[in-house]
Design a protein around this motif. Structure first.
Motif, PDB file in Angstrom:
ATOM      1  N   ARG A 226       0.818  -1.209   0.000  1.00 31.98           N
ATOM      2  CA  ARG A 226       0.000   0.000   0.000  1.00 31.98           C
ATOM      3  C   ARG A 226       0.852   1.259   0.000  1.00 31.98           C
ATOM      4  N   THR A 227       0.231   2.322  -0.436  1.00 36.45           N
ATOM      5  CA  THR A 227       0.791   3.654  -0.240  1.00 36.45           C
ATOM      6  C   THR A 227      -0.058   4.338   0.828  1.00 36.45           C
ATOM      7  N   VAL A 228       0.610   4.924   1.826  1.00 34.25           N
ATOM      8  CA  VAL A 228      -0.119   5.592   2.906  1.00 34.25           C
ATOM      9  C   VAL A 228       0.067   7.099   2.763  1.00 34.25           C
ATOM     10  N   VAL A 229      -1.050   7.809   2.726  1.00 35.94           N
ATOM     11  CA  VAL A 229      -1.030   9.270   2.619  1.00 35.94           C
ATOM     12  C   VAL A 229      -1.381   9.837   3.994  1.00 35.94           C
ATOM     13  N   PHE A 230      -0.460  10.611   4.577  1.00 34.88           N
ATOM     14  CA  PHE A 230      -0.656  11.137   5.930  1.00 34.88           C
ATOM     15  C   PHE A 230      -1.216  12.557   5.874  1.00 34.88           C
ATOM     16  N   PHE A 231      -2.433  12.726   6.382  1.00 36.27           N
ATOM     17  CA  PHE A 231      -3.084  14.029   6.420  1.00 36.27           C
ATOM     18  C   PHE A 231      -2.611  14.817   7.646  1.00 36.27           C
ATOM     19  N   LYS A 232      -2.570  16.149   7.486  1.00 34.11           N
ATOM     20  CA  LYS A 232      -2.154  16.990   8.620  1.00 34.11           C
ATOM     21  C   LYS A 232      -3.388  17.596   9.287  1.00 34.11           C
ATOM     22  N   GLY A 233      -3.369  17.632  10.623  1.00 37.18           N
ATOM     23  CA  GLY A 233      -4.482  18.177  11.395  1.00 37.18           C
ATOM     24  C   GLY A 233      -5.131  17.103  12.231  1.00 37.18           C
ATOM     25  N   CYS A 234      -5.208  17.336  13.562  1.00 38.70           N
ATOM     26  CA  CYS A 234      -5.867  16.381  14.459  1.00 38.70           C
ATOM     27  C   CYS A 234      -6.316  17.127  15.703  1.00 38.70           C
ATOM     28  N   ARG A 235      -7.539  16.838  16.143  1.00 37.27           N
ATOM     29  CA  ARG A 235      -8.046  17.503  17.354  1.00 37.27           C
ATOM     30  C   ARG A 235      -7.503  16.862  18.625  1.00 37.27           C
ATOM     31  N   LEU A 236      -7.114  15.589  18.539  1.00 36.16           N
ATOM     32  CA  LEU A 236      -6.577  14.920  19.731  1.00 36.16           C
ATOM     33  C   LEU A 236      -5.091  15.242  19.882  1.00 36.16           C
ATOM     34  N   HIS A 237      -4.596  15.099  21.105  1.00 33.83           N
ATOM     35  CA  HIS A 237      -3.172  15.296  21.351  1.00 33.83           C
ATOM     36  C   HIS A 237      -2.680  14.164  22.236  1.00 33.83           C
ATOM     37  N   CYS A 238      -2.596  12.975  21.682  1.00 35.92           N
ATOM     38  CA  CYS A 238      -2.192  11.810  22.477  1.00 35.92           C
ATOM     39  C   CYS A 238      -0.706  11.949  22.822  1.00 35.92           C
ATOM     40  N   PRO A 239      -0.368  11.810  24.115  1.00 41.06           N
ATOM     41  CA  PRO A 239       1.015  12.048  24.510  1.00 41.06           C
ATOM     42  C   PRO A 239       2.012  11.015  23.971  1.00 41.06           C
ATOM     43  N   TRP A 240       1.533   9.901  23.430  1.00 37.47           N
ATOM     44  CA  TRP A 240       2.411   8.880  22.843  1.00 37.47           C
ATOM     45  C   TRP A 240       2.482   9.003  21.322  1.00 37.47           C
ATOM     46  N   CYS A 241       1.872  10.047  20.751  1.00 38.73           N
ATOM     47  CA  CYS A 241       1.696  10.144  19.296  1.00 38.73           C
ATOM     48  C   CYS A 241       3.015   9.940  18.541  1.00 38.73           C
TER      49      CYS A 241
ATOM     50  N   TRP B  84       9.100  14.834  18.071  1.00 36.61           N
ATOM     51  CA  TRP B  84       8.731  15.713  19.196  1.00 36.61           C
ATOM     52  C   TRP B  84       9.862  16.703  19.446  1.00 36.61           C
ATOM     53  N   HIS B  85      11.083  16.197  19.442  1.00 37.26           N
ATOM     54  CA  HIS B  85      12.235  17.081  19.705  1.00 37.26           C
ATOM     55  C   HIS B  85      12.365  18.143  18.616  1.00 37.26           C
ATOM     56  N   LYS B  86      12.167  17.745  17.355  1.00 38.52           N
ATOM     57  CA  LYS B  86      12.318  18.706  16.251  1.00 38.52           C
ATOM     58  C   LYS B  86      11.235  19.787  16.266  1.00 38.52           C
ATOM     59  N   LEU B  87      10.150  19.520  16.995  1.00 40.62           N
ATOM     60  CA  LEU B  87       9.092  20.531  17.133  1.00 40.62           C
ATOM     61  C   LEU B  87       9.220  21.285  18.453  1.00 40.62           C
ATOM     62  N   ASP B  88      10.315  21.034  19.168  1.00 46.36           N
ATOM     63  CA  ASP B  88      10.576  21.657  20.480  1.00 46.36           C
ATOM     64  C   ASP B  88       9.497  21.296  21.503  1.00 46.36           C
ATOM     65  N   ARG B  89       9.003  20.076  21.422  1.00 50.29           N
ATOM     66  CA  ARG B  89       8.023  19.621  22.414  1.00 50.29           C
ATOM     67  C   ARG B  89       8.661  18.567  23.312  1.00 50.29           C
ATOM     68  N   ARG B  90       8.222  18.552  24.562  1.00 53.76           N
ATOM     69  CA  ARG B  90       8.761  17.556  25.500  1.00 53.76           C
ATOM     70  C   ARG B  90       8.026  16.237  25.261  1.00 53.76           C
ATOM     71  N   TYR B  91       8.787  15.172  25.015  1.00 54.41           N
ATOM     72  CA  TYR B  91       8.172  13.862  24.765  1.00 54.41           C
ATOM     73  C   TYR B  91       7.916  13.171  26.106  1.00 54.41           C
ATOM     74  N   PRO B  92       6.642  12.906  26.436  1.00 56.80           N
ATOM     75  CA  PRO B  92       6.335  12.388  27.775  1.00 56.80           C
ATOM     76  C   PRO B  92       6.838  10.965  28.033  1.00 56.80           C
ATOM     77  N   TYR B  93       7.183  10.221  26.986  1.00 58.95           N
ATOM     78  CA  TYR B  93       7.594   8.821  27.167  1.00 58.95           C
ATOM     79  C   TYR B  93       9.092   8.649  26.904  1.00 58.95           C
ATOM     80  N   GLU B  94       9.832   9.685  27.229  1.00 54.22           N
ATOM     81  CA  GLU B  94      11.275   9.728  26.971  1.00 54.22           C
ATOM     82  C   GLU B  94      11.994   8.485  27.514  1.00 54.22           C
ATOM     83  N   GLN B  95      11.595   8.055  28.690  1.00 57.40           N
ATOM     84  CA  GLN B  95      12.305   6.940  29.352  1.00 57.40           C
ATOM     85  C   GLN B  95      11.588   5.603  29.169  1.00 57.40           C
TER      86      GLN B  95
END
Ligand code: SF4
Ligand code: SF4
Length: 303
Positions: A33-48, A270-281
């Protein structure tokens, strides 16, 4: 005839903001398959694993490990969104407009814009490259994200079906029911997330609304479109509640379920967007620890 041609031309000029088009995928539907990734999401799952898909507009990735602090990007930025501190570029995300001037200015490839506006015609040009593989493997195209229904997938789905491609959509259910109803005639398979069956926990961790998600699932059950429920298994969120989730899914009438073990592969983004990744460890989950849950309707991992 002319009206029909005009309709197709209009459809092929519909525009989408896309973060990635991934070829030769084998875990998001049958065949190759080819997967097309759309941008935009209302959820903010911390493991995304795809945090660059949250905002609907293009965004700036900054790779600190490639940055020498030379300051060329700072001079190029029309929004004055960049400072140099401790030998590295520091971006003000509030001021950045995503114009991309710093990407051109940086000789070290430390800056990159994620998210690109593409027409249906441009997406098809990519997707069509593997049409022979879809045919021999009974594969096709999967729309993913982000949340596909944050944009209107109908023109793209229509164009894919006009070519005879199998279409799958991955969704987390955070959108309006009407959008699903409009798109369903052009969808062959739905992967639908059920991240939790406890509405409070779901809201607290992801911002999602269980009632809304359930409304979509109940509607899907009234159609003949095949649905596979996907459950990302996350330590500290739902790993201890998998039996309850399976009971909930079956109670809604769905038999096919996939448990997707946690992995930290989105960490770098997450790092490239300057966001803290909650599952770092948190290490990657060994799928063997979910083996006891496997049964006729429950698979461990995607397909
Ligand atoms: S131009 Fe590139 S290397 Fe130089 S400071 Fe900016 S991001 Fe860093
Ligand atoms: S993308 Fe444009 S506005 Fe944002 S930091 Fe780079 S140059 Fe500045």
């Amino acid at each position: 005839m002319k009206a029909k041609m005009d309709g197709i031309l209009d459809r092929d000029e519909a525009r989408y903001t896309i973060t990635n088009i991934q070829r030769f995928a084998t875990h998001d539907g049958p065949g190759i398959r080819t997967v097309v990734f759309f941008k935009g999401c209302r959820l903010h799952c911390p493991w995304c694993a795809n945090p660059e898909t949250w905002k609907p507009e293009p965004e700036l990735f900054h790779d600190d490990s490639l940055c020498t602090g030379c300051g060329r990007c700072q001079k190029a930025c029309p929004a004055k969104a960049i400072a140099i501190s401790a030998g590295k570029a520091v971006i003000s995300r509030e001021l950045c407009t995503g114009c991309g001037s710093c990407v051109t200015a940086c000789l070290n490839k430390a800056m990159e814009i994620t998210g690109q506006v593409m027409t249906v015609r441009e997406i098809l040009a990519e997707v069509d490259k593997d049409r022979d593989y879809y045919q021999v493997s009974r594969g096709g195209v999967t729309l993913s994200g982000g949340e596909v229904f944050q944009q209107d997938p109908v023109p793209l789905l229509q164009a894919l079906k006009a070519r005879g491609y199998h279409t799958a959509v991955e969704t987390e259910g955070a959108y309006g029911l009407e959008k699903l109803q409009q798109a369903l005639p052009w969808i062959d398979l739905v992967y639908h997330d059920v991240k939790h069956c406890d509405g409070k926990k779901l809201k607290q961790f992801t911002g999602g609304d269980l009632e809304e998600i359930e409304e979509h699932l109940r509607y899907l059950k009234t159609t003949d479109v095949p649905v596979v429920i996907r459950v990302p298994v996350i330590p500290g969120f739902n790993q201890g509640d998998l039996e309850d989730i399976r009971f909930y899914v079956r109670h809604l009438g769905f038999e096919q379920m996939q448990l997707l073990p946690f992995h930290p592969m989105g960490k770098g983004k997450w790092h490239k967007l300057d966001r803290r990744y909650p599952y770092e460890q948190t290490p990657m989950m060994d799928k063997e620890i979910l083996a006891d849950f496997a049964d006729e309707g429950t698979r461990i991992g995607g397909q």
